[in-house]
Structures are given as structure tokens and as C-alpha cells.
Write an enzyme that holds these catalytic residues in place. Structure first.
Site, mmCIF file in Angstrom:
data_model
loop_
_atom_site.group_PDB
_atom_site.id
_atom_site.type_symbol
_atom_site.label_atom_id
_atom_site.label_comp_id
_atom_site.label_asym_id
_atom_site.label_seq_id
_atom_site.Cartn_x
_atom_site.Cartn_y
_atom_site.Cartn_z
ATOM 1 N N LYS A 72 -11.028 13.635 4.024
ATOM 2 C CA LYS A 72 -11.784 13.945 2.642
ATOM 3 C C LYS A 72 -12.838 13.781 3.468
ATOM 4 C CE LYS A 72 -7.799 12.372 0.306
ATOM 5 N NZ LYS A 72 -7.109 10.715 -0.477
ATOM 6 N N ASP A 108 -8.779 10.664 -6.960
ATOM 7 C CA ASP A 108 -7.677 9.792 -6.484
ATOM 8 C C ASP A 108 -7.994 8.058 -6.608
ATOM 9 O OD1 ASP A 108 -6.759 10.721 -4.676
ATOM 10 O OD2 ASP A 108 -8.042 10.167 -2.723
HETATM 11 P P1 NAP Z 1 -7.768 7.495 6.556
HETATM 12 O O1 NAP Z 1 -8.609 7.803 5.842
HETATM 13 O O2 NAP Z 1 -7.116 7.961 7.500
HETATM 14 O O3 NAP Z 1 -8.041 5.903 6.649
HETATM 15 C C1 NAP Z 1 -6.611 5.179 7.120
HETATM 16 C C2 NAP Z 1 -6.954 3.713 6.725
HETATM 17 O O4 NAP Z 1 -5.599 2.995 7.422
HETATM 18 C C3 NAP Z 1 -8.062 3.194 7.655
HETATM 19 O O5 NAP Z 1 -8.819 2.047 6.259
HETATM 20 C C4 NAP Z 1 -7.589 2.632 8.896
HETATM 21 O O6 NAP Z 1 -7.982 1.222 9.413
HETATM 22 C C5 NAP Z 1 -6.013 2.146 8.438
HETATM 23 N N1 NAP Z 1 -5.301 1.651 8.961
HETATM 24 C C6 NAP Z 1 -4.685 3.187 9.898
HETATM 25 N N2 NAP Z 1 -3.575 2.261 10.779
HETATM 26 C C7 NAP Z 1 -3.351 1.153 10.232
HETATM 27 C C8 NAP Z 1 -2.686 0.058 11.264
HETATM 28 N N3 NAP Z 1 -2.264 0.624 12.261
HETATM 29 N N4 NAP Z 1 -3.412 -1.039 10.489
HETATM 30 C C9 NAP Z 1 -3.766 -1.350 9.994
HETATM 31 N N5 NAP Z 1 -4.884 -0.212 8.645
HETATM 32 C C10 NAP Z 1 -4.422 0.935 9.691
HETATM 33 O O7 NAP Z 1 -6.475 8.069 5.262
HETATM 34 P P2 NAP Z 1 -6.675 7.686 3.546
HETATM 35 O O8 NAP Z 1 -7.185 9.292 3.457
HETATM 36 O O9 NAP Z 1 -8.016 7.110 3.994
HETATM 37 O O10 NAP Z 1 -5.257 7.690 3.218
HETATM 38 C C11 NAP Z 1 -4.828 6.135 3.535
HETATM 39 C C12 NAP Z 1 -3.257 6.353 2.723
HETATM 40 O O11 NAP Z 1 -3.010 6.558 1.984
HETATM 41 C C13 NAP Z 1 -2.867 7.490 4.012
HETATM 42 O O12 NAP Z 1 -0.990 7.258 3.985
HETATM 43 C C14 NAP Z 1 -2.034 8.659 2.307
HETATM 44 O O13 NAP Z 1 -1.449 9.563 2.656
HETATM 45 C C15 NAP Z 1 -2.517 8.016 1.006
HETATM 46 N N6 NAP Z 1 -2.880 8.058 -0.075
HETATM 47 C C16 NAP Z 1 -2.108 8.640 -0.901
HETATM 48 C C17 NAP Z 1 -2.549 8.754 -2.098
HETATM 49 C C18 NAP Z 1 -1.749 9.239 -3.280
HETATM 50 O O14 NAP Z 1 -2.448 10.136 -4.482
HETATM 51 N N7 NAP Z 1 -0.386 8.668 -3.443
HETATM 52 C C19 NAP Z 1 -3.987 9.484 -2.545
HETATM 53 C C20 NAP Z 1 -4.991 9.454 -1.361
HETATM 54 C C21 NAP Z 1 -4.005 8.707 -0.351
HETATM 55 P P3 NAP Z 1 -9.322 1.702 10.192
HETATM 56 O O15 NAP Z 1 -10.575 2.236 9.117
HETATM 57 O O16 NAP Z 1 -9.663 0.487 11.791
HETATM 58 O O17 NAP Z 1 -9.271 2.994 11.363
#
Ligand code: NAP
Length: 287
Positions: A72, A108
């Protein structure tokens, strides 16, 4: 008008991995419902190749795309113009091809708020809110939660600098603050807790946070759905949250927002959500 694939406009979701994405199914259902001819596929794009893959898609007639993990922020950088909500998020989940350029948007946050306030019938106004995570999804939903009227937004992230950057981008120092994950126990209680991390994907056994974050009104929202959502949802139930919602409704609603941007028609999300929920029956709705 013919509706065969050779005349259908091309759309796709880009991510890495992407094989299990529900987006092709959702958009194909919206297209059938509204009588719009389109082809919607899932395209695996390793980050280093995303720009070239997107160029090839455009050259092949691609008119629009959705973007998911972990692309993204990269999509944002590839756009010639972005919407205001995408600019605040610094992340793009919807691409629209206009005059030979990509226009970026972020649906989103609108999708999440529409699911919570519409389908689930929940009022977000006046709630003290805790946002876990500061990645692309958190950056998309944070401005929408403020717009929806939460009282205060506390952002906590494993990497604290990213929480600070998100709060800075929100530009509302009186309402939005960043805090350290290790200090969660000192933050009091919240009427809304949103898990926007991808921690559940790591296969860790559980989600840990103090139960003192929860009060008698707390709504817990996990942006994921399916297996990945289970650790946080189990914590939320154990902590006594009044309402517990997973990300399936948000997924359908953010897709509907994108569909409307591309086609100028708002699909009826109800039947598509119900069909997907029937396959995720052991997971969650507000109750
Ligand atoms: P991203 O940009 O990769 O960000 C991941 C986030 O999770 C960061 O804040 C990261 O922290 C944190 N994280 C990862 N592993 C962790 C752990 N073991 N403990 C604590 N924090 C952790 O991903 P994203 O695009 O934001 O997406 C996040 C989640 O939301 C995904 O699983 C995605 O599938 C879901 N999502 C769902 C929808 C929907 O329509 N339902 C839409 C968008 C996203 P750091 O910054 O420290 O790495």
C-alpha cells in the site's frame, strides 16, 4: 452490449502473497449484481517487481486495482495524484487509471466505519479509542475513526516511531496521541479497541494485552478475518468486550467503495457479505 471477457474492462488486486484474496470473488459478485462487464483477477507482485507489474497491467488495458499487504505504501509512491484521505494515510488501497496515470485512494477507513455504523449498528461517537498498529491499514482507518467522532485516539505500535509518524500525519494533537506498547497498562480503559496489526499472521499462539483496557461498553474490532483473527478475538472475548467484530464486513465495504469509484454504481453489499459470512460462520459478528 456483449459481456464476454475480451470486451470486459480489466481490474485486479495486487499483493504478496495474494492467492487467498477474496477480492476477485467480491468484485465478480458486484459486477454480476450491477450488470457491469469486467474481469477481476489476483496478481502476485513481489515488492521489488510491483512497479513493473503495474506498468504491464496498465499497458494491457488495466483500468483499476486494489492493493493489499505489503504494497500500500509502494502504491502511494507510484501514483501521480492521490485523494486527501490517501495523502493522510500515506497508503493507497485503490488505484484508478485516469489519462494514462494512476490516481490513488484509500477506502479502508470508510469501509470500516460503514461496516461498524451501518451493518453492525454501532455508534462510534464519543468513544475513547485505542488503535493497535501503525502500518498501511492503521493509517487508513485512523482518520476515518476521527471523522466518525471518536473522543480520543491513542495509537500504539511495536515500532513506536511509526505510531509517532501516524499521529503527526493526523494533525490533531488534542485528540490523537501515541503511546508505548509496554505502557498499555497505564492507559486506562477504552470503548473502542481496533487491532490493525498483522501479528496474527506470524503464527504466534496468542494476543496479550491487559484486560484493564476493557470496560463495560468496549467494542473490539479486528481488521483481519479467518484464522489470523482468532488470537485477538479470543483475547477480546476473554477480556469481556461487549461487542466483537472481525474484518470481513470491512473487506466487503472497502471493496464497495472502490467499485463505486471505478463504475459510479454502489453495489448492494448485503448478499455478498452474507455469502462470505456463511463460510466464516464460527467467526464473529457484533452481539
Ligand atoms: P503492514 O503495513 O505490514 O503493517 C503491519 C502492522 O502490524 C505494523 O503496525 C506492524 O508493526 C504490526 N505487527 C506486525 N507483526 C507484529 C507483531 N508480531 N506484534 C505486534 N505488531 C506487529 O500491514 P497493514 O496493511 O497495515 O495490514 C495490517 C492487517 O490488517 C493485515 O493482517 C491485513 O490483512 C489487515 N487488513 C484488513 C483489511 C480488511 O478489509 N478487512 C484491510 C486492510 C488490512 P511494526 O510497525 O512494528 O512492524
Amino acid at each position: 452490449m456483449t459481456t464476454n471477457q475480451s470486451t470486459a474492462a480489466r481490474y485486479a488486486v495486487f499483493g504478496h502473497p495474494i492467492a487467498h484474496s477474496l477480492s476477485p470473488r467480491i468484485h465478480t459478485a458486484f459486477a454480476a449484481q450491477t450488470g457491469i462487464a469486467l474481469e477481476y483477477t489476483a496478481i502476485d507482485a513481489p515488492p521489488a517487481q510491483f512497479a513493473a507489474i503495474l506498468d504491464a497491467f496498465a499497458a494491457g488495458g488495466g483500468r483499476g486495482g486494489n492493493v493489499t499487504l505489503p504494497l500500500k505504501e509502494a502504491a502511494f509512491a507510484l501514483c501521480a495524484q492521490v485523494s486527501e484521505r490517501a495523502r493522510i494515510a500515506g497508503a493507497v488501497n485503490t488505484l484508478v487509471r485516469n489519462d494514462g496515470q494512476w490516481h490513488g485512494d484509500n477506502t479502508d477507513g470508510a469501509g470500516l466505519v460503514r461496516d461498524l455504523t451501518g451493518r453492525q449498528g454501532l455508534d462510534l461517537r464519543g468513544r475513547r479509542a485505542l488503535l493497535l498498529g501503525a502500518g498501511g491499514a492503521a493509517r487508513g482507518v485512523a482518520p476515518a475513526l476521527l471523522d466518525a467522532g471518536v473522543l480520543e485516539l491513542v495509537v500504539v505500535n511495536r515500532t513506536p516511531e511509526r505510531a509517532d509518524a501516524l499521529v503527526d500525519a493526523l494533525g490533531q494533537p488534542g485528540r490523537a496521541h501515541s503511546r508505548y506498547w509496554d505502557d498499555l497498562a497505564d492507559q486506562g480503559d477504552f470503548e473502542l479497541i481496533v487491532n490493525a496489526t498483522s501479528a496474527g499472521r506470524s503464527g504466534d499462539a496468542g494476543f496479550n494485552a491487559p484486560f484493564t483496557l476493557v470496560n463495560s461498553r468496549t467494542l473490539a474490532v479486528e481488521l483481519n478475518y479467518g484464522e489470523v483473527a482468532i488470537p485477538f478475538l479470543a483475547w477480546a472475548r476473554a477480556a469481556g468486550c461487549r461487542d466483537v467484530v472481525d474484518g470481513l464486513g470491512m473487506l466487503v465495504e472497502q471493496a464497495a467503495e472502490a467499485f463505486e469509484l471505478w463504475h459510479g454504481v454502489r453495489p448492494d453489499t448485503g448478499p455478498v457479505y452474507e455469502a462470505l459470512r456463511a463460510q466464516n460462520a464460527r467467526l464473529v459478528t457484533a452481539d
